[in-house]
Design a protein around this motif. Structure first.
Motif, PDB file in Angstrom:
ATOM      1  N   UNK A  49     -35.214  58.610  25.084  1.00  0.00           N
ATOM      2  CA  UNK A  49     -35.119  58.193  23.689  1.00  0.00           C
ATOM      3  C   UNK A  49     -36.472  58.349  23.008  1.00  0.00           C
ATOM      4  N   UNK A  50     -36.437  58.655  21.727  1.00  0.00           N
ATOM      5  CA  UNK A  50     -37.642  58.601  20.915  1.00  0.00           C
ATOM      6  C   UNK A  50     -37.412  57.607  19.788  1.00  0.00           C
ATOM      7  N   UNK A  51     -38.502  57.069  19.262  1.00  0.00           N
ATOM      8  CA  UNK A  51     -38.385  55.962  18.314  1.00  0.00           C
ATOM      9  C   UNK A  51     -39.329  56.162  17.144  1.00  0.00           C
ATOM     10  N   UNK A  52     -38.939  55.626  15.992  1.00  0.00           N
ATOM     11  CA  UNK A  52     -39.779  55.618  14.799  1.00  0.00           C
ATOM     12  C   UNK A  52     -39.396  54.416  13.960  1.00  0.00           C
ATOM     13  N   UNK A  53     -40.259  54.036  13.045  1.00  0.00           N
ATOM     14  CA  UNK A  53     -39.941  52.922  12.151  1.00  0.00           C
ATOM     15  C   UNK A  53     -39.123  53.424  10.981  1.00  0.00           C
ATOM     16  N   UNK A  54     -38.083  52.647  10.634  1.00  0.00           N
ATOM     17  CA  UNK A  54     -37.208  53.016   9.536  1.00  0.00           C
ATOM     18  C   UNK A  54     -37.843  52.704   8.193  1.00  0.00           C
ATOM     19  N   UNK A  55     -37.210  53.192   7.126  1.00  0.00           N
ATOM     20  CA  UNK A  55     -37.710  52.949   5.784  1.00  0.00           C
ATOM     21  C   UNK A  55     -37.337  51.562   5.280  1.00  0.00           C
ATOM     22  N   UNK A  56     -36.329  50.942   5.885  1.00  0.00           N
ATOM     23  CA  UNK A  56     -36.037  49.546   5.574  1.00  0.00           C
ATOM     24  C   UNK A  56     -37.019  48.655   6.326  1.00  0.00           C
ATOM     25  N   UNK A  57     -37.356  47.530   5.740  1.00  0.00           N
ATOM     26  CA  UNK A  57     -38.368  46.663   6.328  1.00  0.00           C
ATOM     27  C   UNK A  57     -37.942  46.158   7.705  1.00  0.00           C
ATOM     28  N   UNK A  58     -38.896  46.189   8.644  1.00  0.00           N
ATOM     29  CA  UNK A  58     -38.703  45.663   9.996  1.00  0.00           C
ATOM     30  C   UNK A  58     -37.536  46.326  10.726  1.00  0.00           C
ATOM     31  N   UNK A  59     -37.363  47.623  10.525  1.00  0.00           N
ATOM     32  CA  UNK A  59     -36.320  48.354  11.256  1.00  0.00           C
ATOM     33  C   UNK A  59     -36.938  49.485  12.063  1.00  0.00           C
ATOM     34  N   UNK A  60     -36.264  49.840  13.138  1.00  0.00           N
ATOM     35  CA  UNK A  60     -36.634  51.007  13.929  1.00  0.00           C
ATOM     36  C   UNK A  60     -35.408  51.905  14.061  1.00  0.00           C
ATOM     37  N   UNK A  61     -35.648  53.192  14.173  1.00  0.00           N
ATOM     38  CA  UNK A  61     -34.608  54.183  14.408  1.00  0.00           C
ATOM     39  C   UNK A  61     -34.852  54.786  15.784  1.00  0.00           C
ATOM     40  N   UNK A  62     -33.808  54.851  16.594  1.00  0.00           N
ATOM     41  CA  UNK A  62     -33.912  55.345  17.970  1.00  0.00           C
ATOM     42  C   UNK A  62     -32.973  56.526  18.132  1.00  0.00           C
TER      43      UNK A  62
END
Length: 418
Positions: free
Chosen positions: A370-383
């Motif tokens: 898996x790779x991960x990044x922070x989403x554009x919504x506050x306090x979210x991550x996208x995996x």
């Protein structure tokens, strides 16, 4: 920027010239570049958002009538983590993260495997490298694809396989096994070349802020990273770990660097200007393979994914940085990261007991990539998973603990097509 690529396969297509077949260049010569004869425009990226439009399928990109889910060769986020690209065994696809949707796809009927897809924010220019058992392009070439024209408008040829590509609005960075080449985007002029230790994963990171380019790559020693500051023409070497470097990430302004080694237990955060160690956080006690590291846009958080099946979010205690970036903590932000309950005897017991642990976690399938990044919504991550999984999760910045899953999709399923 995080990427995942499947292991490279031998190129069975006899029509492709392997790097060793190129007898018209000296072995130590510079890589060959050519613009296709029909293209006389410059290669400056066009920021027009028409990139999102679904264009007519060109003759060489006819969709195969395959009902089964495609084989995923590569996934990577774009520079602001608002989109991601997937290279598959017969083309490539581009997705929007928030809201999740497929933006467009290109399916090739002759071979078609794409092992690297590098986006440039949301503009019309992409970099493609062939991959898989039946590559669309030779794996030793970087193809510059213009999606307004639905075709390749230029190429960069090398004597060995391309491991990865990084794009900025003004630069193209091509990573080989032991060399890195930096080109001017407008005319593909070679500006710099760097020698590295063996780098089969194609590790490389470039800053994406409006300022000058900062580039990070492996050094010439195990555990060493090299930082190039192009504005000041300074090179900084940092001995980040005793073990081999397997993953690193830059903050958008290029001032912070997070690194992980083959042990996978500790992640270290450095100042790229002076090489000083700013913070050290612990993923776990046992060895793990770190797949990706990602800073949040304001460099307040760091996310880590590994083969242990857990994504961790750490709180960063780093202040300062370039103007316009506020890393100060608000009343709703955590003051400290969790520490071991035995930290009061840290002077007696090993450093493990005084380690900084993650604020929040999300559990996935152990062993999957898996790779991960922070989403554009506050306090979210996208995996993103190499199995085609897309997760959006939210973490509690005050109380931490297990993240909440907000969304799940399998982006490889045929019914997910637009």
């Amino acid at each position: 920027m995080a990427t995942l690529s499947a292991s490279p396969s031998p190129n069975p297509n006899p029509n492709f010239r392997s790097p060793t077949d190129q007898t018209d260049h000296d072995p130590e010569s510079l890589p060959h570049m050519e613009l296709h004869p029909s293209s006389d425009q410059d290669l400056t990226p066009n920021s027009n958002s028409n990139f999102h439009a679904v264009l007519p399928t060109p003759p060489e990109a006819i969709a195969p009538a395959a009902a089964a889910a495609p084989s995923l060769l590569h996934i990577s986020f774009n520079q602001d983590h608002g989109c991601f690209a997937a290279g598959i065994d017969h083309g490539f696809r581009i997705y929007n993260c928030d809201p999740f949707r497929e933006i467009f796809r290109r399916d090739f009927d002759r071979g078609g495997g794409i092992g690297v897809v590098e986006m440039l924010f949301r503009c019309n220019i992409l970099a493609l490298v062939g991959g898989g058992p039946d590559p669309q392009y030779p794996p030793n070439k970087v193809m510059i694809w213009d999606d307004h024209q639905s075709r390749c408008i230029g190429e960069l040829s090398f004597r060995s396989e391309v491991r990865s590509v990084r794009l900025r609005r003004d630069r193209i960075v091509v990573v080989l096994e032991q060399k890195i080449f930096v080109y001017n985007f407008a005319d593909l002029k070679l500006l710099h070349q760097i020698e590295t230790i063996a780098n089969p994963k194609g590790l490389c990171a470039v800053s994406q802020g409006a300022g000058s380019l900062v580039l990070v790559c492996p050094g010439l020693q195990k555990g060493q990273v090299r930082v190039e500051h192009y504005a000041s023409k300074r090179t900084k070497f940092i001995m980040a770990h005793d073990s081999r470097i397997v993953c690193f990430a830059l903050s958008q302004d290029g001032q912070l660097l997070a690194t992980a080694s083959s042990k996978g237990t500790l992640v270290r955060i450095f100042n790229t200007v002076d090489g000083s160690l700013l913070q050290e956080v612990r993923r776990g006690a046992d060895r793990a393979e770190i797949y990706s590291l990602a800073f949040s846009s304001n460099a307040q958080w760091l996310a880590v994914s590994s083969d242990k099946g857990t994504v961790h979010v750490f709180s960063l205690k780093i202040h300062g940085g370039s103007p316009g970036i506020d890393r100060s903590q608000s009343a709703s932000d955590p003051v400290t990261s969790p520490h071991s309950s035995l930290s009061f005897i840290k002077g007696v017991l090993p450093k493990y007991f005084s380690s900084e642990w993650s604020v929040a976690q999300f559990r996935l399938v152990e062993g999957s990539q898996y790779i991960v990044a922070f989403g554009h919504q506050k306090n979210t991550v996208v995996i993103l998973g190499i199995d085609g999984s897309f997760y959006r999760c939210q973490f509690d910045p005050v109380n931490g603990g297990e993240m909440t899953q907000l969304e799940y999709h399998n982006f490889l399923k045929p019914e997910a097509a637009f």
